[in-house]
Design a protein around this motif. Structure first.
Motif, short mmCIF file in Angstrom:
data_model
loop_
_atom_site.label_atom_id
_atom_site.label_comp_id
_atom_site.label_asym_id
_atom_site.label_seq_id
_atom_site.Cartn_x
_atom_site.Cartn_y
_atom_site.Cartn_z
N UNK A 114 0.84 -1.20 0.00
CA UNK A 114 0.00 0.00 0.00
C UNK A 114 0.88 1.25 0.00
N UNK A 115 0.58 2.18 -0.91
CA UNK A 115 1.33 3.42 -1.01
C UNK A 115 0.36 4.60 -1.12
N UNK A 116 0.83 5.76 -0.66
CA UNK A 116 -0.01 6.96 -0.79
C UNK A 116 0.10 7.49 -2.21
N UNK A 117 -0.66 8.54 -2.57
CA UNK A 117 -0.65 9.04 -3.94
C UNK A 117 0.72 9.51 -4.44
N UNK A 118 1.64 9.83 -3.54
CA UNK A 118 2.99 10.23 -3.94
C UNK A 118 3.94 9.05 -4.10
N UNK A 119 3.46 7.86 -3.79
CA UNK A 119 4.29 6.68 -3.92
C UNK A 119 5.00 6.26 -2.65
N UNK A 120 4.76 6.96 -1.54
CA UNK A 120 5.39 6.59 -0.27
C UNK A 120 4.62 5.45 0.37
N UNK A 121 5.36 4.54 0.97
CA UNK A 121 4.73 3.39 1.63
C UNK A 121 3.82 3.88 2.76
N UNK A 122 2.62 3.31 2.83
CA UNK A 122 1.70 3.64 3.90
C UNK A 122 2.02 2.79 5.13
N UNK A 123 1.85 3.40 6.28
CA UNK A 123 2.09 2.71 7.54
C UNK A 123 0.83 2.82 8.41
N UNK A 124 0.89 2.26 9.54
CA UNK A 124 -0.27 2.30 10.42
C UNK A 124 -0.86 0.91 10.59
N UNK A 125 -1.96 0.86 11.33
CA UNK A 125 -2.57 -0.42 11.67
C UNK A 125 -3.07 -1.12 10.41
N UNK A 126 -2.76 -2.42 10.30
CA UNK A 126 -3.22 -3.20 9.16
C UNK A 126 -4.66 -3.63 9.34
#
Length: 433
Positions: free
Chosen positions: A335-347
């Motif tokens: 999962x990545x945000x619109x800028x391509x950075x990996x998303x973090x947080x609770x799965x």
């Protein structure tokens, strides 16, 4: 390159693709990417795994990724090309492979295809006794410099994916070595045809353990030795051992490696390393799978039965095997945000769905990921072979662009267009309404 380096480079390529609008939420919803530096490293590891003292042609299995610019890259890396159809042969020739570096395998070669291959000097592996009879007829009227062999089926059994196992008792491929009468018939076949100088086998690919593959190759090597002993001359001078090294789809680690494969061959088929035989390999998935990824936008999200669903633009059209056989071909999703950075947080357990108009078009079911939102990007690693390069045209969905990427020592990414996006042929008609 270790797994964490591969992960970092993939995100770097993704973010650069967003910045350069190779991924864009209105016009470039889906794309495939090939890490060309990773391809170079993988091919180098393949060459290094086999001793320099051996005469080896590593022929890339074109079916794994038949894009001509990709084939050109592999040719520049010193590989040959294995083809299984007239279309793949045309692509190999367009990519610049010399005929003597092309191997033609198919269980259904036509007379016209055989005649062309033999006229060009392309290696041919006959798949059946009937094909051998056809070769007899053709060679009775012309000479050829082609290396010609017979594909044998050592009938050693299946791996965990039956559809990928080609050395079962009843496989459609090759001449079954252990069927009653076949061994003696094959010995007579070689005796009567001095131009038969190769033995070919291919045990299978994904789902076949390396030891099973090595045992099957050992039977082919033993049969080559048996032919030469029986004839009292070294008629068989080459052995095509196929490909099939399985790929680890669970992590970014490349296991098993080609060195492990060679270790198993040394154990089971030491005669292969005697220097008396030329060798051909036919690796495909293991060369490119882990050097490619697919990226797609999430168009919508919803909840059904309490489970979140992300509707993306990557589905059966680029991940056909995973959608139709998810247990045999599971893929990781990132999962990545619109800028391509990996998303973090609770799965959160969620379904990752594609755009095709049938209910089973799912890349993953109940997969735990940071919760996806509309506009996010999903990345599907390990798809450099057999996925976006051979799309499935369900719903007339257009083929996505494929980009090659290189990352320099400063971390700068440069892209090379390997296949343009297919224009949506309906757009001009819709615009005119």
């Amino acid at each position: 390159m270790n797994g964490s380096d591969k992960t970092d480079r993939r995100e770097r390529i993704l973010r650069a693709a967003v910045q350069e609008k190779l991924l864009e939420p209105e016009t470039a919803l889906l794309a495939g990417f090939i890490d060309l530096d990773g391809v170079d490293e993988t091919v180098t590891s393949l060459h290094r795994a086999f001793p320099d003292s051996l005469r080896v042609l590593h022929a890339f299995a074109a079916k794994a990724n038949c894009l001509v610019p990709v084939l050109k890259e592999l040719r520049r890396n010193g590989m040959g090309c294995e083809v299984a159809s007239a279309g793949e042969l045309a692509q190999a020739l367009e990519a610049g492979f010399e005929p003597e570096h092309i191997v033609f395998d198919s269980p259904a070669k036509t007379r016209t295809e055989l005649e062309r291959a033999l006229s060009l000097g392309i290696a041919v592996n006959a798949d059946s006794f009937q094909e051998l009879s056809r070769l007899d007829e053709i060679l009775a009227t012309r000479r050829s410099r082609s290396r010609i062999g017979v594909r044998i089926n050592p009938q050693i059994g299946a791996g965990s994916i039956t559809a990928m196992s080609t050395a079962t008792t009843t496989s459609k491929f090759g001449i079954p070595l252990e069927d009653e009468g076949n061994r003696q018939r094959l010995l007579r076949t070689y005796r009567d045809r001095p131009w038969l100088t190769w033995v070919h086998t291919h045990i299978g690919s994904q789902g076949c353990p390396v030891d099973l593959i090595a045992q099957g190759i050992a039977k082919a090597v033993e049969f080559a030795e048996e032919i030469n002993t029986h004839l009292g001359r070294r008629q068989v001078t080459g052995i095509d051992i196929g490909g099939g090294l399985p790929v680890n789809f669970d992590t970014d680690e490349t296991t098993p490696g080609f060195d492990t494969y060679v270790d198993h061959l040394r154990e089971h088929a030491p005669a292969l390393f005697s220097g008396e035989y030329e060798i051909v390999t036919e690796f495909g998935r293991s060369v490119l799978a882990k050097n490619g990824f697919t990226a797609a936008y999430v168009e919508y999200t919803k909840t059904a039965g309490g489970r979140p669903i992300a509707i993306t633009h990557a589905g059966a059209q680029v991940a056909t095997r995973t959608v139709f056989a998810p247990d045999a071909w599971p893929l990781r999703i990132e999962a990545h945000d619109p800028d391509g950075r990996a998303k973090h947080g609770r799965s959160v357990p969620q379904d990752i769905a594609g755009p095709c108009c049938f209910a089973g078009d799912l890349l993953a079911r109940n997969r735990e990921l940071p919760l996806l939102d509309a506009g996010d990007l999903v990345v599907v690693p390990d798809t450099g072979a057999y996925y976006f390069s051979t799309p499935f045209h369900y719903n007339s969905l257009p083929e996505p662009a494929v980009h090659g990427a290189r990352v320099d020592t400063d971390g700068q990414v440069t892209f090379q267009l390997l296949r343009p996006a297919q224009a949506d042929h309906l757009m001009p008609a819709l615009a005119g309404r």
